[in-house]
Design a protein around this motif. Structure first.
Motif, PDB file in Angstrom:
ATOM      1  N   GLU A  11      47.757  95.043  55.485  1.00  0.00           N
ATOM      2  CA  GLU A  11      46.424  94.682  55.970  1.00  0.00           C
ATOM      3  C   GLU A  11      45.920  93.342  55.417  1.00  0.00           C
ATOM      4  O   GLU A  11      44.911  92.818  55.884  1.00  0.00           O
ATOM      5  N   ASP A  12      46.617  92.774  54.434  1.00  0.00           N
ATOM      6  CA  ASP A  12      46.241  91.451  53.930  1.00  0.00           C
ATOM      7  C   ASP A  12      46.568  90.359  54.938  1.00  0.00           C
ATOM      8  O   ASP A  12      46.053  89.250  54.844  1.00  0.00           O
ATOM      9  N   ASP A  13      47.463  90.666  55.878  1.00  0.00           N
ATOM     10  CA  ASP A  13      47.836  89.750  56.954  1.00  0.00           C
ATOM     11  C   ASP A  13      48.359  88.409  56.427  1.00  0.00           C
ATOM     12  O   ASP A  13      48.013  87.343  56.930  1.00  0.00           O
ATOM     13  N   LEU A  82      53.738  74.358  50.595  1.00  0.00           N
ATOM     14  CA  LEU A  82      52.571  73.808  51.272  1.00  0.00           C
ATOM     15  C   LEU A  82      51.939  74.818  52.233  1.00  0.00           C
ATOM     16  O   LEU A  82      50.718  74.952  52.279  1.00  0.00           O
ATOM     17  N   SER A  83      52.728  75.537  52.989  1.00  0.00           N
ATOM     18  CA  SER A  83      52.173  76.478  53.970  1.00  0.00           C
ATOM     19  C   SER A  83      51.354  77.575  53.294  1.00  0.00           C
ATOM     20  O   SER A  83      50.309  77.985  53.810  1.00  0.00           O
ATOM     21  N   ASP A  84      51.786  78.041  52.140  1.00  0.00           N
ATOM     22  CA  ASP A  84      51.038  79.061  51.408  1.00  0.00           C
ATOM     23  C   ASP A  84      49.771  78.467  50.794  1.00  0.00           C
ATOM     24  O   ASP A  84      48.699  79.078  50.818  1.00  0.00           O
ATOM     25  N   PHE A  85      49.902  77.278  50.242  1.00  0.00           N
ATOM     26  CA  PHE A  85      48.750  76.606  49.648  1.00  0.00           C
ATOM     27  C   PHE A  85      47.696  76.311  50.721  1.00  0.00           C
ATOM     28  O   PHE A  85      46.498  76.441  50.487  1.00  0.00           O
ATOM     29  N   TYR A  86      48.176  75.949  51.895  1.00  0.00           N
ATOM     30  CA  TYR A  86      47.269  75.699  53.020  1.00  0.00           C
ATOM     31  C   TYR A  86      46.462  76.958  53.349  1.00  0.00           C
ATOM     32  O   TYR A  86      45.278  76.871  53.666  1.00  0.00           O
ATOM     33  N   GLU A  87      47.091  78.109  53.265  1.00  0.00           N
ATOM     34  CA  GLU A  87      46.388  79.385  53.503  1.00  0.00           C
ATOM     35  C   GLU A  87      45.218  79.539  52.540  1.00  0.00           C
ATOM     36  O   GLU A  87      44.124  79.942  52.927  1.00  0.00           O
ATOM     37  N   PHE A  88      45.429  79.189  51.268  1.00  0.00           N
ATOM     38  CA  PHE A  88      44.357  79.278  50.274  1.00  0.00           C
ATOM     39  C   PHE A  88      43.219  78.316  50.618  1.00  0.00           C
ATOM     40  O   PHE A  88      42.039  78.670  50.540  1.00  0.00           O
ATOM     41  N   LEU A 116      40.701  85.553  49.371  1.00  0.00           N
ATOM     42  CA  LEU A 116      41.441  84.632  48.517  1.00  0.00           C
ATOM     43  C   LEU A 116      41.570  85.203  47.106  1.00  0.00           C
ATOM     44  O   LEU A 116      42.662  85.187  46.522  1.00  0.00           O
ATOM     45  N   ALA A 117      40.491  85.733  46.561  1.00  0.00           N
ATOM     46  CA  ALA A 117      40.538  86.345  45.224  1.00  0.00           C
ATOM     47  C   ALA A 117      41.493  87.531  45.206  1.00  0.00           C
ATOM     48  O   ALA A 117      42.235  87.730  44.234  1.00  0.00           O
ATOM     49  N   HIS A 118      41.513  88.299  46.274  1.00  0.00           N
ATOM     50  CA  HIS A 118      42.425  89.439  46.373  1.00  0.00           C
ATOM     51  C   HIS A 118      43.887  88.972  46.360  1.00  0.00           C
ATOM     52  O   HIS A 118      44.724  89.556  45.659  1.00  0.00           O
ATOM     53  N   LEU A 119      44.192  87.919  47.100  1.00  0.00           N
ATOM     54  CA  LEU A 119      45.558  87.382  47.111  1.00  0.00           C
ATOM     55  C   LEU A 119      45.945  86.863  45.728  1.00  0.00           C
ATOM     56  O   LEU A 119      47.069  87.089  45.259  1.00  0.00           O
ATOM     57  N   LEU A 120      45.014  86.192  45.064  1.00  0.00           N
ATOM     58  CA  LEU A 120      45.276  85.699  43.703  1.00  0.00           C
ATOM     59  C   LEU A 120      45.549  86.852  42.747  1.00  0.00           C
ATOM     60  O   LEU A 120      46.394  86.748  41.862  1.00  0.00           O
ATOM     61  N   PHE A 121      44.839  87.950  42.921  1.00  0.00           N
ATOM     62  CA  PHE A 121      45.073  89.132  42.088  1.00  0.00           C
ATOM     63  C   PHE A 121      46.529  89.580  42.214  1.00  0.00           C
ATOM     64  O   PHE A 121      47.196  89.836  41.211  1.00  0.00           O
ATOM     65  N   HIS A 122      47.037  89.671  43.443  1.00  0.00           N
ATOM     66  CA  HIS A 122      48.436  90.067  43.652  1.00  0.00           C
ATOM     67  C   HIS A 122      49.396  89.098  42.967  1.00  0.00           C
ATOM     68  O   HIS A 122      50.374  89.504  42.345  1.00  0.00           O
ATOM     69  N   ILE A 123      49.116  87.805  43.084  1.00  0.00           N
ATOM     70  CA  ILE A 123      49.983  86.789  42.495  1.00  0.00           C
ATOM     71  C   ILE A 123      49.991  86.893  40.980  1.00  0.00           C
ATOM     72  O   ILE A 123      51.054  86.897  40.346  1.00  0.00           O
TER      73      ILE A 123
END
Length: 132
Positions: A11-13, A82-88, A116-123
């Protein structure tokens, strides 16, 4: 530098990301040609500084520094494709627009910056035990 892969919730897509965790020497090499501060984000898991940097040959790296609590030294440095950073960056910029359109009552609604904070948590969780 150590590489690791982060898989997110369906669901994070967001697609799986290959990320590098840099030590001080890697960071120094990646930023030898200079850096550009892009934006920052203060979350409950730390303070994050998003920037890009050039090495001595001009190759660009897309990085995030993580600071914990009141520490002046970063606890981690992550490099992204770059593609991942662009997402942020897109989430951060979308949140600026999202907040302009919201009324004060809606302020706690889950928005792009929360995602964005949720994705950072996973990382951070995936990379925290990596010794660099």
């Amino acid at each position: 530098m150590k590489s690791f892969v982060v898989s997110f919730h369906r669901e994070d897509d967001v697609d799986t990301m290959q990320i590098q965790k840099l030590n001080q020497e890697d960071f120094d090499k990646a930023t030898e040609g200079g850096t550009r501060h892009l934006f920052e984000l203060d979350t409950n898991i730390g303070f994050f500084v998003f920037f890009d940097g050039a090495d001595k040959d001009g190759a660009i790296s897309y990085m995030v520094l993580q600071y914990e609590e009141d520490s002046e030294d970063p606890s981690a440095c992550y490099a992204f494709q770059l593609s991942d950073f662009y997402e942020f960056m897109a989430l951060y910029l979308n949140d600026l627009e999202f907040n302009e359109e919201m009324s004060e009552e809606e302020e706690e609604e889950y928005g792009p910056i929360h995602h964005l904070a949720h994705l950072l948590f996973h990382i951070v969780e995936e990379g925290k035990d990596l010794e660099v």
